[in-house]
Structures are given as structure tokens and as C-alpha cells.
Motif scaffolding. Sequence first.
Motif, PDB file in Angstrom:
ATOM      1  N   VAL A   1      -5.678  24.280   7.959  1.00 27.72           N
ATOM      2  CA  VAL A   1      -4.269  24.489   7.631  1.00 27.72           C
ATOM      3  C   VAL A   1      -4.125  24.900   6.174  1.00 27.72           C
ATOM      4  CG1 VAL A   1      -2.013  23.388   7.426  1.00 27.72           C
ATOM      5  CG2 VAL A   1      -3.493  22.834   9.362  1.00 27.72           C
ATOM      6  N   ASN A   2      -3.452  26.032   5.959  1.00 33.30           N
ATOM      7  CA  ASN A   2      -3.045  26.449   4.609  1.00 33.30           C
ATOM      8  C   ASN A   2      -1.537  26.306   4.552  1.00 33.30           C
ATOM      9  OD1 ASN A   2      -2.362  27.678   2.207  1.00 33.30           O
ATOM     10  ND2 ASN A   2      -3.591  29.503   2.537  1.00 33.30           N
ATOM     11  N   ALA A   3      -1.067  25.319   3.808  1.00 35.66           N
ATOM     12  CA  ALA A   3       0.362  25.006   3.800  1.00 35.66           C
ATOM     13  C   ALA A   3       1.126  25.753   2.715  1.00 35.66           C
ATOM     14  CB  ALA A   3       0.559  23.496   3.606  1.00 35.66           C
ATOM     15  N   ARG A   4       0.443  26.663   1.978  1.00 35.66           N
ATOM     16  CA  ARG A   4       1.132  27.307   0.851  1.00 35.66           C
ATOM     17  C   ARG A   4       0.854  28.805   0.807  1.00 35.66           C
ATOM     18  NH1 ARG A   4       0.746  25.497  -5.573  1.00 35.66           N
ATOM     19  NH2 ARG A   4       2.835  26.201  -6.150  1.00 35.66           N
TER      20      ARG A   4
ATOM     21  N   PRO B   1       0.842  -1.196   0.000  1.00 44.55           N
ATOM     22  CA  PRO B   1       0.000   0.000   0.000  1.00 44.55           C
ATOM     23  C   PRO B   1       0.877   1.246   0.000  1.00 44.55           C
ATOM     24  CG  PRO B   1       0.057  -0.971   2.189  1.00 44.55           C
ATOM     25  CD  PRO B   1       0.766  -1.937   1.276  1.00 44.55           C
ATOM     26  N   THR B   2       0.273   2.405  -0.197  1.00 48.75           N
ATOM     27  CA  THR B   2       1.053   3.632  -0.356  1.00 48.75           C
ATOM     28  C   THR B   2       1.841   3.981   0.901  1.00 48.75           C
ATOM     29  OG1 THR B   2      -0.547   4.482  -1.941  1.00 48.75           O
ATOM     30  CG2 THR B   2       0.924   6.080  -0.911  1.00 48.75           C
ATOM     31  N   GLN B   3       1.188   3.937   2.074  1.00 51.91           N
ATOM     32  CA  GLN B   3       1.826   4.269   3.351  1.00 51.91           C
ATOM     33  C   GLN B   3       2.499   5.644   3.316  1.00 51.91           C
ATOM     34  OE1 GLN B   3       4.042   0.323   3.453  1.00 51.91           O
ATOM     35  NE2 GLN B   3       3.238   0.316   5.532  1.00 51.91           N
ATOM     36  N   TRP B   4       1.768   6.638   2.811  1.00 57.16           N
ATOM     37  CA  TRP B   4       2.261   8.009   2.738  1.00 57.16           C
ATOM     38  C   TRP B   4       2.513   8.545   4.145  1.00 57.16           C
ATOM     39  CZ3 TRP B   4       4.175  10.817  -1.026  1.00 57.16           C
ATOM     40  CH2 TRP B   4       4.198  12.192  -0.950  1.00 57.16           C
ATOM     41  N   LYS B   5       3.593   9.275   4.345  1.00 52.49           N
ATOM     42  CA  LYS B   5       3.983   9.716   5.692  1.00 52.49           C
ATOM     43  C   LYS B   5       3.714  11.189   5.966  1.00 52.49           C
ATOM     44  CE  LYS B   5       5.620   5.613   6.529  1.00 52.49           C
ATOM     45  NZ  LYS B   5       4.833   4.694   7.388  1.00 52.49           N
ATOM     46  N   ASP B   6       3.382  11.972   4.960  1.00 52.91           N
ATOM     47  CA  ASP B   6       3.289  13.426   5.096  1.00 52.91           C
ATOM     48  C   ASP B   6       1.830  13.843   5.239  1.00 52.91           C
ATOM     49  OD1 ASP B   6       3.442  16.172   4.864  1.00 52.91           O
ATOM     50  OD2 ASP B   6       4.780  16.164   3.131  1.00 52.91           O
ATOM     51  N   ASP B   7       1.474  14.472   6.379  1.00 51.21           N
ATOM     52  CA  ASP B   7       0.094  14.911   6.561  1.00 51.21           C
ATOM     53  C   ASP B   7      -0.073  16.405   6.314  1.00 51.21           C
ATOM     54  OD1 ASP B   7       1.249  15.990   8.808  1.00 51.21           O
ATOM     55  OD2 ASP B   7      -0.144  15.093  10.236  1.00 51.21           O
ATOM     56  N   LEU B   8       0.891  17.029   5.626  1.00 56.29           N
ATOM     57  CA  LEU B   8       0.779  18.420   5.217  1.00 56.29           C
ATOM     58  C   LEU B   8       0.784  18.588   3.700  1.00 56.29           C
ATOM     59  CD1 LEU B   8       3.158  19.969   7.876  1.00 56.29           C
ATOM     60  CD2 LEU B   8       0.692  20.311   7.746  1.00 56.29           C
ATOM     61  N   HIS B   9       1.288  17.587   2.987  1.00 57.28           N
ATOM     62  CA  HIS B   9       1.277  17.589   1.529  1.00 57.28           C
ATOM     63  C   HIS B   9       0.551  16.331   1.048  1.00 57.28           C
ATOM     64  CE1 HIS B   9       4.831  19.949   2.695  1.00 57.28           C
ATOM     65  NE2 HIS B   9       4.630  20.647   1.586  1.00 57.28           N
ATOM     66  N   PRO B  10      -0.417  16.469   0.136  1.00 57.56           N
ATOM     67  CA  PRO B  10      -1.128  15.292  -0.356  1.00 57.56           C
ATOM     68  C   PRO B  10      -0.181  14.300  -1.013  1.00 57.56           C
ATOM     69  CG  PRO B  10      -2.254  17.319  -0.998  1.00 57.56           C
ATOM     70  CD  PRO B  10      -0.926  17.720  -0.449  1.00 57.56           C
TER      71      PRO B  10
ATOM     72  N   TRP C   1       6.361  23.674  -1.029  1.00 65.03           N
ATOM     73  CA  TRP C   1       5.545  24.829  -0.659  1.00 65.03           C
ATOM     74  C   TRP C   1       6.159  25.671   0.459  1.00 65.03           C
ATOM     75  CZ3 TRP C   1       0.368  21.701  -0.089  1.00 65.03           C
ATOM     76  CH2 TRP C   1      -0.028  21.231  -1.350  1.00 65.03           C
ATOM     77  N   TRP C   2       7.470  25.678   0.610  1.00 64.60           N
ATOM     78  CA  TRP C   2       8.073  26.511   1.641  1.00 64.60           C
ATOM     79  C   TRP C   2       7.737  27.970   1.386  1.00 64.60           C
ATOM     80  CZ3 TRP C   2      11.066  25.435   6.006  1.00 64.60           C
ATOM     81  CH2 TRP C   2      11.244  24.063   6.248  1.00 64.60           C
ATOM     82  N   GLY C   3       7.493  28.715   2.465  1.00 64.63           N
ATOM     83  CA  GLY C   3       7.178  30.128   2.349  1.00 64.63           C
ATOM     84  C   GLY C   3       8.413  30.930   1.996  1.00 64.63           C
ATOM     85  N   ASP C   4       8.239  31.906   1.116  1.00 66.15           N
ATOM     86  CA  ASP C   4       9.346  32.730   0.639  1.00 66.15           C
ATOM     87  C   ASP C   4       9.139  34.168   1.093  1.00 66.15           C
ATOM     88  OD1 ASP C   4      10.315  30.444  -0.884  1.00 66.15           O
ATOM     89  OD2 ASP C   4       8.639  30.844  -2.242  1.00 66.15           O
TER      90      ASP C   4
END
Length: 692
Positions: A257-260, A55-64, A270-273
Motif C-alpha cells: 500500500v502506498n497511501a501518499r 497504551p497507545t491503542q492507535w486506530k489507523d492502519d494506513l497512517h503510522p 495524505w489525501w490525493g490531490d
Amino acid sequence: MSYPRPSARTSTGVLLALLLFSAIGAQAAFASGPGPFPPQTVADPNAVCSPGQLPTQWKDDLHPPATIRVLRSRGPNAGHVETANFWDYVAVVMRAEYSTGADKPPLWMQVGAITVKEYGWYKAMFWGGGRVSTTVDNGDGTTTTTTECYDVKDGTADQIYKPQQTGTDGTVYPGNIPTAPIYRAMAQTWQLSMRKWNATKNVSRLFLTGYRSGKNVACGADTTGFKIYQKSLYDCVNKKLTLEETLRKYFEPVLLVNARAQDSLADSSWWGDLAVLSASGSSTAWNVYPGKVDGFGSAQSGTFSVPFNSIVGYSTGNVDLPDGTNTSATDKTMLADVVMVTGSKVYVARATGNGLADAGSGVDTGVSATKAVFGDFNGDLLMDVGLIHANGDGTSSLWVMTAKGDDTFNPAVQMWTGPYDMTDSTMFVAAGDVNGDGKADLIMRDASGNFQTAVSPASCSPVGAVATSCASGSVGAFALGPMTLALADPGGLGNARFVVGDYDRDGRDDVIAFVGGTSSTVFGMRAKTDGSGFTDKASLWSSSAQNLTNAQPVAMNVDPDGMVDLALVQSASVQWLRTIERSAGPAQMVLASDFPHSGKDTTPPSVPTGFTAVAVAGLTVNVSWNASTDDTGGTVTYRVYRDGRAMGSAAQLGRTYVDHPKAGWHSYSVKAIDAAGNASAATTKVTVKAVN
């Protein structure tokens, strides 16, 4: 092409497949979830899935996730698992579950984009044990069995995913084809996610969103905290609620949460600049510094012809509406642009992904401005411009130019006026959403040091069959109420510089005060959940390691976690303070270059002693242990394990546990968990035999 769907069956019941509304045809909703927290591990996928079929087992809960594993029930791969591009997956599901028939209004589509995405995202992170095995005869008397593991099924048990279908004659033809409004809603909300607080781990986490058909009741009247009900959602659309107001109707308590929010340079994470303007002769020099884990990188630079000394305010934010033709998650119209205001004009420098475009000749505001504030005043997910105008009699007004979505703005409309001279240089004034409705409010610190706010009323038009469900004072258009006291002078902030941002990730903007010097401190004043004001100041960070007397604070989300950070700009340096989620308080800040070495508890509590497990008659096992200790002196909870699997839905405070297993031999152990979520090693297992 879309097709009628049969009755939808979920793990909790049968849903109607078609809903009829007066103006738009809503479709049945199928995704249904158990709650906000990760499920218990059902099996080790490495042990039960064939190689290459995990299965995918994605680890990031801030980026899809980039992909998702789907068990296909139709199409050329029926009975097998496909790895689908996640953006494409969400778009196809949206077409089936939120956009059959005619295109729907923006709010409907935005809610659909978020809930469809978050359901699949959660499933891609937490495997539910789904797998299908296929045995093939090798022709030599042997067989080969392949076990394919998946995250979701493409049916009513999870989500309808039909990118193509197969006719009775074997012909493959298109299935649910996404439309431009689907892609537009996805682009606008792809960086948004919802979280709930996990009291067991003392952190916030992504949760499993569901959506179902529901009944014809008022907007959000059938809320459970975890699901959208589409019939009542239609009432939200009729009443012209904002996206954030609507999500709160159904999912409160929720962290949004707005991550971008400040991504101008289009990095994949999506790091803030940080955009900094300065004088360059008679023009304006710009520098955009890319956000990094430990600071900022080398800037992209350029100049505008706008005279720097004429600028009364500037900010970064998105003022573009995606047109729906971009069929990927890399739509550059969603980057954070730079908007500048002079005394009589507004300029937009569009973010290109590697810098800023020319700001052009600007647009007349029609209103003379001494200060400018920036925020989304009408809840359409675009940044608007607020002009602070002196009325000439000791009073001042706020005029707002709402973004059109094409780098231009609508003519200025007076939104507020009051008996304060907010143009005075000693008065702090800003825009921020303090009540969590998705619309910017007006925030002011007056000459006496008191904080005051003019808050937007609920945007609700009393229309439709449930017209009386709007709260008293609701309006159908953007507006601001009168200025009221939000926090009496908390003291000690006479030399502070103020900014506004959501540092505790609850979707409500807080006031941050920076007191710079040879010894510097950052204070936070949290917005109250009811929008009535701010809590008293609390220290978020302090340091005597450097002289920050001349540092200018900028509130921005550098690391894409939805908690606003604090950039500190000096003539020869830029750095930032990282906000981290804490269990002992709502948040604290650490210098980015020190993270994660400071401010973070990584030490687990001690292993519990005196662990016993005693079987008694009636298939009962009594488990007990002695208290564990934690280095911070915080609260310690415990989790009991039977045969390696955690028992109960959450960790517990008590030091006894009664289990009722099946008859036979079972092993037990316990772990201690501190307030930061650090778990001790397990106790030595005790094996007992459960008997009737």
C-alpha cells in the motif's frame, strides 16, 4: 555512537548478535511476530492501567502513529514508560538494528525502514498487555502504586531503542544517533505499508513484521511470509533487486500500500490531490484540487508559460529524492510533482504544499514524442518519463528518461521497440506495474481491441556465493520484454476511455475502462498475480444519475488507502469514484459523495439461536448452536467466547465447538459474523462447571 549488543532473546528463541558479511556488517534482528492478525484481547487497559498511563491503542492502519509507549531499560527513565515520537523512535531503532557501523545500501535501508516501522506500528495498535507497576511510600504509612502500560520494550524482546544512555557515574550521554541514510530511507517509505488478507473478516489488515538474523542462503530462500532474514537480505542487495521484488520474496502473499501517491498539497492525512491542466491563451493554466471525503475542495491555481497545445502528456508523481537532512515525517520533497512532456521537452512543476512552482524552460528530450507515459521504470521509487516515438516505418519505440531525484532526468534510453504504431490516436498506451516487481511495464490496447503488455523481467544479477539463484531471463538493469497478448478483446469497450491503476491493492496495476454517457459504467480488468495478463472485465460501478459523456477519467488514490480511485473531470466539475474493499469481489466503486451510505454492508447477521454448552468428564465442554442468517445471503462464520474471551485463532464455519478449560465455572456465548465483518450480538451466556 553505537555499542555492541548482547545476544538477542525473543519469545521464540535466541539470536546471534552479530552477522558478518563480505561487504557490509549486518546486525542482528530481533523483532519477531506471531502472524498477520490482531492478538486476542489480554485485558481491559482502562481497568489495569493507571490514569494517564494507557497504551497507545492507535486506530489507523494506513497512517503510522504519532507516538509509541516504550518501557525503558536504560537511560534516565529506566524502569518507567516513555511516550516517544514515533518517527524518532523508528530512526533510533533503525540505527541499532539495520545501520550499526557503516551506512548500508539504499535497498537495505528501505527494507529496514518499512519492517521496523510496521513492527512498532502494529504494537502501538494492538496492546499485548505490557505493564509495569511502581509502589511509592508516601511517608504517612500509606503507599501509592502506579501501573504504566506500554506498547514495546526497548530491548531484544521487541526493538533496541537507545536515544540516550547512562554511565556508571550517572552521566547521561547520547545513544544511537540516526544518520542521513536512515532519514532518507524513512522519508521514501513512510507512506508505504504491507497488509495481508484476513479470511475471517474478509478484509486486508496490517500485520506484524519481524526481522531476524537468518543464514547465508539465497535472497528470500528462508521466507516464512512474516519475517526478513538479514543474511539472505544481503544477497538481495547484491543481486540488485528492487524494493518491491525484495518484499515479495519475504512476505508474499502480501498487499503493498502506498497511501501518499498523489499528495501535492501536503495535508496531514495524505489525501490525493487532482492536478488538471487546460489552455489559457498561449499558456497553460493549472488547477490542483484537494481531495476530500465527499469530493474535491476549491483549487489552488496558476499558469505555466508552456503552450498547452504542445503538451502530449502529463502526470503527477514524485521525482525528488530526500537528502536525509529533514528529521521529521513532513519532508516536502516527497510530494507529488507535475511532469509535462511536449514533443521535444520535459517540464517539472514541483509541488510546494500549497500549489505548484514554476515549470521553468524545460529540458530537451533528444527524442521526438507523440505520446508520453509515466511510471517508475527502474524501481527506485521515483517517477520516470516514457516517450512514445514513431520510427517512421509503422513501428514505434519507447524511450525512457529516469529521474535523477533532483527534478531532472537522465538522457533518454531506448527501452522497447516493436511492430506497432502506438502513436496512432486510436491506440491506448500506458505504463503500469502489472507483475508486482516495482517496475513499470508497457501496456497497450491495439487496433483490434486486444490488450498487450511488455513486461519487465526480474532484476537479478547473478553475483555472490549464491549466484545461481537468479531466475532464467533475469537482468541486472531495467528492461522490457517483448509485447505479448494480455487479454483478448473483452468486447463492449469500443467507446471506453482507459486508465491504469491498482484498484484491488495487490501491488499490481489493473486496467480500468470508463464508458461515459447518460448511462455510465466503469469496468475493471485485474492484473493476474503472475504478470501474464488481465482477467476478463468486471463491472465496478454504473449509474444513470448524470450525463458523463464528456468526462475524462483520471486514475489516482484520493483517499489514502492504497486502492486507486477514479476522478472524473468535466469542464464545469470534478468528482471521484471511491474504490472500497469488498468480500464478494476484489473491489467496487461508489460515488464519493454517497460513501459510506452506499455500497457498504453494515447490517450484522442474526443472533444464533439454540445455543447450548454442556460439560462432560475430562475438562471438556461441548458447545453448539443453530445457523444464523445474513441479509445479503453471504457466508456466515461464528466465534465462541469463554468468560468473555474469543476462542480459537479465527472464526469458524461449523456450528459446534469443543473446549477444554481449566476446572471450575465458565460462561460461554457465540457471535455470528458476516462476510463484511459485521458481528451479531452475543447469545445469552450459558454457565457450566468443567470437571475432571
